[in-house]
Structures are given as C-alpha cells and as structure tokens.
Design an enzyme around this catalytic site. Structure first.
Site, PDB file in Angstrom:
ATOM      1  N   ARG A 165      -9.372   5.397   0.568  1.00 44.01           N
ATOM      2  CA  ARG A 165      -8.367   6.380   0.964  1.00 44.01           C
ATOM      3  C   ARG A 165      -8.868   7.774   0.642  1.00 44.01           C
ATOM      4  O   ARG A 165      -9.240   8.050  -0.487  1.00 44.01           O
ATOM      5  CB  ARG A 165      -7.077   6.094   0.204  1.00 44.01           C
ATOM      6  CG  ARG A 165      -5.849   6.539   0.910  1.00 44.01           C
ATOM      7  CD  ARG A 165      -4.623   6.130   0.143  1.00 44.01           C
ATOM      8  NE  ARG A 165      -4.219   4.755   0.371  1.00 44.01           N
ATOM      9  CZ  ARG A 165      -3.114   4.228  -0.140  1.00 44.01           C
ATOM     10  NH1 ARG A 165      -2.331   4.945  -0.904  1.00 44.01           N
ATOM     11  NH2 ARG A 165      -2.793   2.970   0.112  1.00 44.01           N
ATOM     12  N   SER A 168      -1.217   4.070   3.806  1.00 40.22           N
ATOM     13  CA  SER A 168       0.108   3.644   3.365  1.00 40.22           C
ATOM     14  C   SER A 168       1.150   4.751   3.504  1.00 40.22           C
ATOM     15  O   SER A 168       1.348   5.274   4.588  1.00 40.22           O
ATOM     16  CB  SER A 168       0.015   3.133   1.929  1.00 40.22           C
ATOM     17  OG  SER A 168       1.206   2.507   1.576  1.00 40.22           O
ATOM     18  N   HIS A 169       1.739   5.139   2.403  1.00 44.15           N
ATOM     19  CA  HIS A 169       2.841   6.111   2.420  1.00 44.15           C
ATOM     20  C   HIS A 169       2.350   7.539   2.255  1.00 44.15           C
ATOM     21  O   HIS A 169       3.158   8.462   2.246  1.00 44.15           O
ATOM     22  CB  HIS A 169       3.774   5.780   1.260  1.00 44.15           C
ATOM     23  CG  HIS A 169       2.994   5.635  -0.011  1.00 44.15           C
ATOM     24  ND1 HIS A 169       2.331   4.453  -0.311  1.00 44.15           N
ATOM     25  CD2 HIS A 169       2.695   6.499  -0.983  1.00 44.15           C
ATOM     26  CE1 HIS A 169       1.674   4.627  -1.451  1.00 44.15           C
ATOM     27  NE2 HIS A 169       1.871   5.849  -1.880  1.00 44.15           N
ATOM     28  N   ASP A 209       7.714   1.929   4.472  1.00 49.58           N
ATOM     29  CA  ASP A 209       6.788   3.052   4.330  1.00 49.58           C
ATOM     30  C   ASP A 209       5.868   3.197   5.544  1.00 49.58           C
ATOM     31  O   ASP A 209       6.074   2.539   6.569  1.00 49.58           O
ATOM     32  CB  ASP A 209       5.963   2.906   3.043  1.00 49.58           C
ATOM     33  CG  ASP A 209       4.927   1.802   3.157  1.00 49.58           C
ATOM     34  OD1 ASP A 209       5.187   0.837   3.885  1.00 49.58           O
ATOM     35  OD2 ASP A 209       3.854   1.917   2.532  1.00 49.58           O
ATOM     36  N   ASP A 260       2.901   2.183   6.561  1.00 50.09           N
ATOM     37  CA  ASP A 260       2.278   1.032   7.207  1.00 50.09           C
ATOM     38  C   ASP A 260       3.147  -0.219   7.154  1.00 50.09           C
ATOM     39  O   ASP A 260       2.686  -1.307   7.510  1.00 50.09           O
ATOM     40  CB  ASP A 260       0.906   0.751   6.587  1.00 50.09           C
ATOM     41  CG  ASP A 260       1.003   0.420   5.115  1.00 50.09           C
ATOM     42  OD1 ASP A 260       1.901   0.956   4.444  1.00 50.09           O
ATOM     43  OD2 ASP A 260       0.194  -0.393   4.623  1.00 50.09           O
ATOM     44  N   ASP A 270       4.548  -1.957   4.635  1.00 50.24           N
ATOM     45  CA  ASP A 270       4.483  -3.022   3.628  1.00 50.24           C
ATOM     46  C   ASP A 270       5.440  -2.808   2.455  1.00 50.24           C
ATOM     47  O   ASP A 270       5.685  -3.727   1.690  1.00 50.24           O
ATOM     48  CB  ASP A 270       3.035  -3.261   3.147  1.00 50.24           C
ATOM     49  CG  ASP A 270       2.395  -2.044   2.527  1.00 50.24           C
ATOM     50  OD1 ASP A 270       3.019  -0.967   2.538  1.00 50.24           O
ATOM     51  OD2 ASP A 270       1.252  -2.158   2.043  1.00 50.24           O
ATOM     52  N   ARG A 271       5.986  -1.604   2.306  1.00 51.37           N
ATOM     53  CA  ARG A 271       6.921  -1.390   1.200  1.00 51.37           C
ATOM     54  C   ARG A 271       8.365  -1.487   1.677  1.00 51.37           C
ATOM     55  O   ARG A 271       8.632  -1.363   2.877  1.00 51.37           O
ATOM     56  CB  ARG A 271       6.709  -0.006   0.579  1.00 51.37           C
ATOM     57  CG  ARG A 271       5.360   0.131  -0.085  1.00 51.37           C
ATOM     58  CD  ARG A 271       5.230   1.414  -0.863  1.00 51.37           C
ATOM     59  NE  ARG A 271       3.945   1.425  -1.553  1.00 51.37           N
ATOM     60  CZ  ARG A 271       3.625   2.229  -2.555  1.00 51.37           C
ATOM     61  NH1 ARG A 271       4.488   3.111  -2.991  1.00 51.37           N
ATOM     62  NH2 ARG A 271       2.445   2.155  -3.125  1.00 51.37           N
ATOM     63  N   GLU A 326       5.968  -6.120  -6.663  1.00 49.80           N
ATOM     64  CA  GLU A 326       5.510  -5.071  -7.550  1.00 49.80           C
ATOM     65  C   GLU A 326       6.614  -4.028  -7.676  1.00 49.80           C
ATOM     66  O   GLU A 326       7.404  -3.841  -6.755  1.00 49.80           O
ATOM     67  CB  GLU A 326       4.270  -4.377  -6.964  1.00 49.80           C
ATOM     68  CG  GLU A 326       3.045  -5.236  -6.906  1.00 49.80           C
ATOM     69  CD  GLU A 326       1.811  -4.385  -6.601  1.00 49.80           C
ATOM     70  OE1 GLU A 326       1.104  -4.038  -7.544  1.00 49.80           O
ATOM     71  OE2 GLU A 326       1.582  -4.071  -5.421  1.00 49.80           O
ATOM     72  N   GLU A 327       6.584  -3.304  -8.807  1.00 48.11           N
ATOM     73  CA  GLU A 327       7.595  -2.271  -9.035  1.00 48.11           C
ATOM     74  C   GLU A 327       7.506  -1.146  -8.004  1.00 48.11           C
ATOM     75  O   GLU A 327       8.457  -0.410  -7.810  1.00 48.11           O
ATOM     76  CB  GLU A 327       7.482  -1.706 -10.446  1.00 48.11           C
ATOM     77  CG  GLU A 327       6.090  -1.204 -10.872  1.00 48.11           C
ATOM     78  CD  GLU A 327       5.602   0.018 -10.158  1.00 48.11           C
ATOM     79  OE1 GLU A 327       6.417   0.916  -9.912  1.00 48.11           O
ATOM     80  OE2 GLU A 327       4.397   0.058  -9.830  1.00 48.11           O
ATOM     81  N   LYS A 361       2.155  -7.365   1.220  1.00 43.98           N
ATOM     82  CA  LYS A 361       3.581  -7.163   1.009  1.00 43.98           C
ATOM     83  C   LYS A 361       4.211  -6.808   2.349  1.00 43.98           C
ATOM     84  O   LYS A 361       3.518  -6.399   3.274  1.00 43.98           O
ATOM     85  CB  LYS A 361       3.845  -6.129  -0.062  1.00 43.98           C
ATOM     86  CG  LYS A 361       3.217  -4.799   0.166  1.00 43.98           C
ATOM     87  CD  LYS A 361       3.212  -4.014  -1.141  1.00 43.98           C
ATOM     88  CE  LYS A 361       2.440  -2.729  -0.965  1.00 43.98           C
ATOM     89  NZ  LYS A 361       1.817  -2.279  -2.199  1.00 43.98           N
TER      90      LYS A 361
HETATM   91  C1  G1P Z   1      -0.008   1.891  -6.106  1.00 44.80           C
HETATM   92  C2  G1P Z   1       1.031   0.986  -6.724  1.00 44.80           C
HETATM   93  C3  G1P Z   1       0.610  -0.460  -6.591  1.00 44.80           C
HETATM   94  C4  G1P Z   1       0.338  -0.792  -5.129  1.00 44.80           C
HETATM   95  C5  G1P Z   1      -0.648   0.210  -4.547  1.00 44.80           C
HETATM   96  C6  G1P Z   1      -0.842   0.005  -3.055  1.00 44.80           C
HETATM   97  O1  G1P Z   1      -1.235   1.740  -6.777  1.00 44.80           O
HETATM   98  O2  G1P Z   1       1.255   1.308  -8.081  1.00 44.80           O
HETATM   99  O3  G1P Z   1       1.620  -1.282  -7.111  1.00 44.80           O
HETATM  100  O4  G1P Z   1      -0.183  -2.076  -5.000  1.00 44.80           O
HETATM  101  O5  G1P Z   1      -0.172   1.541  -4.761  1.00 44.80           O
HETATM  102  O6  G1P Z   1       0.353   0.172  -2.334  1.00 44.80           O
HETATM  103  P1  G1P Z   1      -1.749   2.734  -7.934  1.00 44.80           P
HETATM  104  O7  G1P Z   1      -1.779   4.121  -7.340  1.00 44.80           O
HETATM  105  O8  G1P Z   1      -0.732   2.661  -9.035  1.00 44.80           O
HETATM  106  O9  G1P Z   1      -3.083   2.204  -8.337  1.00 44.80           O
HETATM  107 ZN    ZN Z   2       2.131   0.832   2.394  1.00 44.93          ZN
END
Ligand code: G1P
Ligand code: ZN
Length: 543
Positions: A22, A113-114, A277, A279, A281-282, A363-364, A376
C-alpha cells in the site's frame, strides 16, 4: 501482438504489510513500479503459469490502468486465463470467492481498503493465493526479496481489451473473461441466508440504511438488498462507486461514519444501520439507539449463527485477532468449540478455515467473516445481522442486552497515535517490552496484572511461527491493555493502543464505553507511557 521483455531497476520498498502493498498513488505511478511488483509475483509464484488468475479492484483512482497492466503482464507470463470484474470492479470478498469458485491459481486485488483515494490518495495491491486467502508471510517475503533484485519484466504490447463488455475475449494465447461483479457472490449469499425470511422482515416494516460510502459495495447492495431482498431504494446511501470515493474516507467506524451514529440516535432511526469500506471487506453495525462494537458483533453472531441456513450444522470453531476483545471467547466456552487467538491481519485465519477448524472469526477493526470465503466480508455481516433480526424477531438492542446479561459486557476502544516518527514508535514499544517482566502481580486500581508479554503465534495447522505480534498486559478476565504498531499506514508510524474491560454486573450494562474505559486509559498511560515518551497528549483517533 508482441511480447516484450523490458529493462527495469529495483525500488527496494515493495514489502507487503498487514494487507498487501500500500503506497501513495504517486509512488505507484513511478516508471515500472507496478510492473516490478507484478513481475516479482509472476517470477516467485511460478505455479500461476497455465492457470486462471482473478483480477479486480475497489474502483479507486488508477484501478483501470493497473488492471490493464496486470492483464498484459499475465498474458506475457504464461497465465492461461484471466477472469476480471466488469469495469475492473470486484469487492475483496467477492474476488476471494471467485478464486475459490474458478479454482484459480490466485488473484490480484487492487485496493488500499478504506484509505482515501484519488490522485493524492493511496493505491494498493494484494496478491491472494489459490484457495482465496491472502499470500502468507513466507511468500510475501520471497516476493519482496525478489523485487529487490529485479532487472526485467514481461508484457504483451498493444492490447485491445474492453473491460466494460461482459464475455470472453482473446489476448494471444490467453483468454479474458469479463464477468458481472455481483452475480456469483450474490448466489453464495443466497446459499447461506434465508432470503425469504429477510424479504418478509422488510415486507412487515423492518427498516435498513446501508452506506456504501461511494465505494465498491454499491452495486452489491443494490442487487442483493434492494433487487433480491426488497429493501426500498432509499435504504441505500452513496451507492454509486466513485474514483475518489466522493472525497470521503470509506472507513466505517465511529469517526468516519459518525452520521450513522447520529442517524440511529435521531427520530426515524432504522432498525438496522450499516456500512462497508472501500473494498467491501469491513462492516459497521448499529441498531436503533445503539452501536455494536465489532468484538460484540462477532460474539453476538457467534451465539446466533447456527440458526441460519448455511450454518445449521453448528460451528467448528471461533477465532479473533489478538487485540480484539475477548467477548467471543465466552461464547466459544458456552458452545464448547475451540477458540483461536491469532495475530492481526486476516491471513492468519485461512489455515484454520482450510483445516475445518473455524467457522466464524473477526477483528476489532470492523472485520467479520465466515468459512464461505477467505477474506473478511462486509455485506456478509450485514446479511447475517438481517437474518438474525428476521429469525428472532428481536431488535438489535434486545439482542445485545440479552447477550450482555448472559456473557458479561466487554467494553472496548482503540486509541490510534498516527504520524509518529519510527524512532518514537519504537521507543514506546521497547519501553513496554522491557517493563513487561516486572508487571505481573502489580496492582492498578481495582485490577492486578496476571500476565504481560509479547504475543507470538504458532500456526496450529502448519506450525509456522509469527513473532513480535504486539504486547499485552492482562488483568485476568476483567481487563486488558494491548499495544502494537500498525502495518498498513503509508505515512510515518502508527501506534495502536487497545483497551478492554469486562463487566458482569447488570447495572454496568448501560454505561457508555468512554466512561467504562476511562480508568483503564489512565492505567495504560502509567504503564505504556505514550504521552510521556512521544509528547502526544491524546490519540488522533478513538474507535
Ligand atoms: C489494520 C487493522 C487490521 C486489519 C488490517 C487490514 O491493520 O488493525 O485488523 O486486518 O488493517 O484491513 P494495522 O494497520 O493495524 O496493521
Ligand atoms: Zn477493506
């Protein structure tokens, strides 16, 4: 059409983090940057030759260019067939499903992602392997090592491909099939959930608001929620995908989807409000007057899942990432199924799924999913909640209260400290690591430390070891503090501090999370000393 081999030079910064490679769009736009990474994958994962490759993305700026490049390089590297989403769109869970459905050798998912999109935003690429899961650690390391030595890449030139026309096209020896991005995914959802019952719930007046945040889930929500399940069109917000996500930040949480919190607390609140989000997945779940934290959502779905058609055989196991609150552990105990604690990042769940030891995990960070795919899945979680509401006839609040009464309530918050220097972040991690051995037995307020150490994970399926996965200070079942460094940021270093407190008293069930966690936040500052060591008075973001 000629296949060319072109010279290139390594960039040395193509290491995949928690969720792929990324970077800022401008980084990806450097000459041969994307080509270097793709060629590294083709060179290392030689099994892609003669196989099918799935390609799609979240529709953000640079998605189309990247997809054309990937297809031209696939043709030059011996891939037999590419299956690509129409217009270049595929949500992350839908792409993972397609890899499984087509028994593909793997897939490229173009997404950050987001993270915000557009010319000044972020871009990203994830390589998923056969079986649909994210590339495991060993493979991403080999790809990274290879990218540091790369000298040439292969590409088919002069490609004439229409990404918007469904059907099969030919490129040299390679076949390209442009597919509707929703169809197969929607069929999968129909096989898991009771669509008749959900349709009935809507017919009887159940109300939903779903916010696609101008990202990839728009077309999925339109087809499944509106056309197949009968929700009114007005149930959808921001359902049209845009290259810059409308200038927004499609990260459904208490900050970036604040409007949903206001919506469920205002007049005319829907029974269920949700968002996904960039893509897809959230997920974020809210009910009338209530926000369901991701850890709670996981635990509550775990308690109800075996009532839904795709899961009637019962649950094989449950899992959560280490920083995720331990609410689901209580459900696992009650259901007498195994419960796994994995490092952060979805890839660690894949082996457990493949080995038949896991049905539901989360995941949180607003991620939940089941064994139906290897990523996810935001819409899956929304459909699961809709199905639970339709099945039980209860409201979201009733489900939550019933759950907390039975299992206790886990208050949870994540405090993010963004844009730190690498040195500052490292000094905080190191100070806590050094303090850990002295902590057990110490008393802080009403809690005593029972354990304090670094989290490492031995994969129970393949025996591989992941070390350095964050630090935790545990106060028995009552509370916990976790600290780790983010692996997805594109600027500076981010520290994440996770606070969790469990209360079993009936009177504590209606506290708000901030009140419940305030004493623990103070203890965390005494133990972790982020303020003292970095000069930061407060986190940038609390979710
Ligand atoms: C973050 C989230 C993690 C998730 C990841 C990808 O990663 O904390 O749970 O799997 O994005 O969506 P981190 O930036 O904390 O490494
Ligand atoms: Zn995502």
């Amino acid at each position: 059409m000629p296949i060319r081999e072109l010279q290139t030079k390594p960039y040395n910064d193509q290491k995949s983090g928690t969720a792929g490679l990324r970077k800022k769009v401008a980084v990806f736009q450097q000459p041969h940057y994307l080509e270097n990474f793709l060629q590294s994958v083709f060179d290392v994962e030689t099994s892609l030759r003669g196989k099918t490759l799935i390609i799609g993305g979240d529709g953000r700026y640079y998605n189309r260019e990247a997809i054309y490049t990937a297809i031209a390089m696939a043709a030059a590297n011996g891939v037999a067939k590419v299956v690509v989403g129409q217009g270049g769109l595929l949500s992350t869970p839908a792409a993972s499903h397609l890899i499984r459905l087509r028994q593909a050798g793997g897939g490229f998912l173009f997404t950050a992602s987001h993270n915000p999109a557009g010319p000044d935003g972020d871009f990203g690429i994830k390589f998923n392997v056969a079986g649909g899961g994210q590339a495991p650690e060993g493979l991403t390391t080999r790809i990274y090592e290879h990218s540091k030595t790369i000298q040439r890449y292969r590409v088919a030139e002069g490609m004439n491909l229409d990404l918007d026309r469904r059907g099969v096209q030919k490129l040299e020896e390679m076949e390209i099939e442009v597919v509707d991005c929703v169809e197969d995914y929607a069929a999968l959802m129909q096989s898991l959930f009771d669509f008749d019952r959900i349709r009935d719930w809507f017919r009887k007046g159940g109300t939903l608001r779903f916010d696609a945040m101008h990202a990839v889930t728009g077309p999925y929500a339109q087809r499944i929620l509106v056309e197949q399940l009968g929700a009114p069109g007005s149930a959808l917000m921001n359902a049209c995908p845009l290259e810059d996500f409308g200038g927004g930040h499609p990260d459904p949480n208490l900050i970036y989807a604040r409007h949903l919190v206001e919506l469920v607390n205002g007049a005319g609140a829907p029974d269920l409000a949700a968002a996904s989000d960039g893509d897809g997945d959230r997920n974020m779940i809210l009910g009338r007057g209530i926000f369901i934290s991701p850890g709670d959502s996981l635990a509550m779905l775990a308690a109800h899942l075996d009532k839904l058609p795709g899961y009637r055989g019962g649950l094989k196991g449950l899992a959560r990432s280490m920083p995720t609150c331990r609410a689901v552990d209580q459900v696992a105990k009650a259901l007498r199924v195994e419960c796994h604690e994995t490092p952060t990042g979805w890839k660690f769940f894949a082996n457990l799924f493949d080995a038949g030891r896991l049905t539901l995990c989360g995941e949180e960070s607003f991620g939940t999913s089941s064994s139906h795919t290897r990523e996810k899945d935001g819409l899956w979680a929304v459909l699961a909640w809709l199905n639970v509401l339709a099945h039980t006839g209860l409201s979201v609040r009733q489900i939550a209260q019933e759950h907390w009464r039975r299992f206790g309530r886990h208050y949870f918050a994540r405090h993010d400290y963004e844009g730190l220097s690498a040195a500052a972040a490292a000094s905080v991690m190191q100070a806590l690591a050094e303090a850990c051995p002295q902590l057990p037995g110490k008393r802080y307020g009403e809690w005593s430390v029972t354990q304090a150490d670094e989290f490492g994970y031995r994969d129970p399926v393949d025996g591989s070891l992941a070390v350095g996965q964050g630090l935790s200070v545990v106060f028995g079942d009552a509370a916990r503090i976790v600290l780790r460094q983010s692996g997805t940021g594109t600027e500076g270093a981010t520290l994440r501090l996770y606070l969790e407190r469990c209360e079993k008293l009936e009177t504590a069930l209606d506290w708000d999370a901030n009140t419940a966690l305030a004493p623990l936040a103070q203890i965390a500052e005494r133990i972790v000393r982020i303020g003292e060591l970095t000069g930061r008075k407060a986190p940038n973001l609390i979710t």
